[in-house]
Design an enzyme around this catalytic site. Structure first.
Site, PDB file in Angstrom:
ATOM      1  N   GLU A 192      -6.887   4.382   7.816  1.00  0.00           N
ATOM      2  CA  GLU A 192      -6.701   5.816   7.541  1.00  0.00           C
ATOM      3  C   GLU A 192      -7.945   6.399   6.882  1.00  0.00           C
ATOM      4  OE1 GLU A 192      -2.925   5.418   5.557  1.00  0.00           O
ATOM      5  OE2 GLU A 192      -2.025   4.873   7.462  1.00  0.00           O
ATOM      6  N   GLU A 196      -5.256  -5.339  10.548  1.00  0.00           N
ATOM      7  CA  GLU A 196      -4.241  -4.316  10.763  1.00  0.00           C
ATOM      8  C   GLU A 196      -4.542  -3.562  12.064  1.00  0.00           C
ATOM      9  OE1 GLU A 196      -2.297  -2.913   6.925  1.00  0.00           O
ATOM     10  OE2 GLU A 196      -4.222  -1.900   6.984  1.00  0.00           O
ATOM     11  N   LYS A 206       0.056   4.274  -0.283  1.00  0.00           N
ATOM     12  CA  LYS A 206      -0.606   5.463   0.293  1.00  0.00           C
ATOM     13  C   LYS A 206      -0.339   6.671  -0.618  1.00  0.00           C
ATOM     14  CE  LYS A 206       0.164   3.407   4.767  1.00  0.00           C
ATOM     15  NZ  LYS A 206       0.034   3.547   6.198  1.00  0.00           N
ATOM     16  N   ASN A 246       0.862  -1.181   0.000  1.00  0.00           N
ATOM     17  CA  ASN A 246       0.000   0.000   0.000  1.00  0.00           C
ATOM     18  C   ASN A 246       0.899   1.232   0.000  1.00  0.00           C
ATOM     19  OD1 ASN A 246      -1.801   2.044   0.493  1.00  0.00           O
ATOM     20  ND2 ASN A 246      -2.285   1.413   2.597  1.00  0.00           N
ATOM     21  N   HIS A 273      -9.423   0.812   4.773  1.00  0.00           N
ATOM     22  CA  HIS A 273      -8.152   1.031   5.480  1.00  0.00           C
ATOM     23  C   HIS A 273      -8.418   1.970   6.666  1.00  0.00           C
ATOM     24  CE1 HIS A 273      -4.097   2.319   6.423  1.00  0.00           C
ATOM     25  NE2 HIS A 273      -3.673   1.247   5.763  1.00  0.00           N
ATOM     26  N   SER A 329       3.512  -2.393  10.264  1.00  0.00           N
ATOM     27  CA  SER A 329       4.974  -2.405  10.482  1.00  0.00           C
ATOM     28  C   SER A 329       5.631  -3.726  10.100  1.00  0.00           C
ATOM     29  CB  SER A 329       5.300  -2.026  11.932  1.00  0.00           C
ATOM     30  OG  SER A 329       4.860  -0.704  12.197  1.00  0.00           O
ATOM     31  N   GLY A 382       2.515   2.001  10.696  1.00  0.00           N
ATOM     32  CA  GLY A 382       3.468   3.108  10.551  1.00  0.00           C
ATOM     33  C   GLY A 382       4.189   3.479  11.829  1.00  0.00           C
TER      34      GLY A 382
END
Ligand code: PEP
Length: 252
Positions: A99, A167, A13, A11, A97, A212, A173
């Site tokens: 985010e 996730e 992003k 991904n 996702h 991560s 991240g």
């Protein structure tokens, strides 16, 4: 036992540019050697989809979108439909996702509609879910992810494939990862929930781990029960790291 070919998806992003073509070419070359062992894909930003789609045509590295709209077409400024992703050669679209759930207020019902749109377009939705740090600390992880799975996942027809990506939000991240026991527990619960929902077909659904994943932790994470691949953020931007993760996912 049901065989599930591992899937390692990157991904990107909001990263990358036309100059990323060189990195994509290096990924294509590395993926070719892994063609029979592991399925691989990158999800670049939409503006690079045309470029990536041409480079990836016929390659062992697939193309994925990072999001889509639930409708096929229409007056939805700035949005991209699943059919448009199919048109540029994508095989997968990420939906839900964290985010997007957080920054764009996407609910599990919206994610379900998007996942249905991806199936309608003949592609595989990668349905992302995971608990926040406060939910983990409150001991609510398993109930939160079961609920997200139930609400976010459409029931596909016999032939269609869905993919789940677990996730933990606090691992994305941050360089933090759950313990292997925590990963096994979450993936085990998701497997049970998939089988409750889809019967035996639930055993064929791949459950990726994301958060991560790096070349040095991929092998142990990927050998955890019910971990069928990885959704990789930061480490998918460099061909060397992404390929190292793909190789580690199948013990190479
Ligand atoms: C992600 O964004 O899906 C992700 C897993 O990111 P990272 O690998 O950078 O934690």
């Amino acid at each position: 036992m049901t065989e599930r070919k591992k899937l390692v998806a990157g991904n990107w992003k909001m990263n990358g540019s036309r100059a990323s073509a060189n990195e994509i070419r290096a990924m294509i070359e590395g993926a070719e050697a892994l063609r029979d062992r592991v399925e691989m894909a990158i999800c670049p930003p939409a503006v690079l989809a045309g470029l990536a789609g041409e480079l990836l045509s016929g390659a062992a590295l697939g193309l994925g979108g990072q999001d889509c709209h639930a409708e096929r077409a229409g007056a939805f400024t700035g949005d991209i439909s699943a059919e448009m992703w199919a048109d540029v050669g994508a095989r997968y679209v990420l939906v839900g996702h964290s985010e997007r759930r957080t920054a764009h207020g996407e609910t599990s019902d919206m994610v379900n509609a998007k996942a249905s749109a991806v199936l309608r377009a003949g592609l595989q939705p990668v349905i992302c879910l995971g608990e926040s740090l406060s939910e983990r600390k409150a001991g609510a992880t398993l109930s939160v992810i079961s609920d997200q799975l139930e609400r976010s996942t459409p029931i596909p027809d016999e032939t269609a494939g869905i993919v789940i990506a677990y996730e933990p939000v606090w691992a994305i991240g941050t360089g933090l990862t759950p313990t292997l026991d925590q990963v096994a527990e979450a993936h085990g619960r998701l497997r049970e929930a998939l089988c409750d929902r889809l019967g035996d077909r639930g055993r064929g659904v791949r459950i990726l781990y994301g958060g991560s994943v790096k070349p040095d932790n991929a092998a142990v994470l990927m050998s955890t029960p019910n971990v069928d691949g990885a959704l990789v953020g930061g480490a998918s931007l460099k061909a060397a790291d992404f390929l190292a993760i793909a190789r580690a996912s199948v013990g190479l």
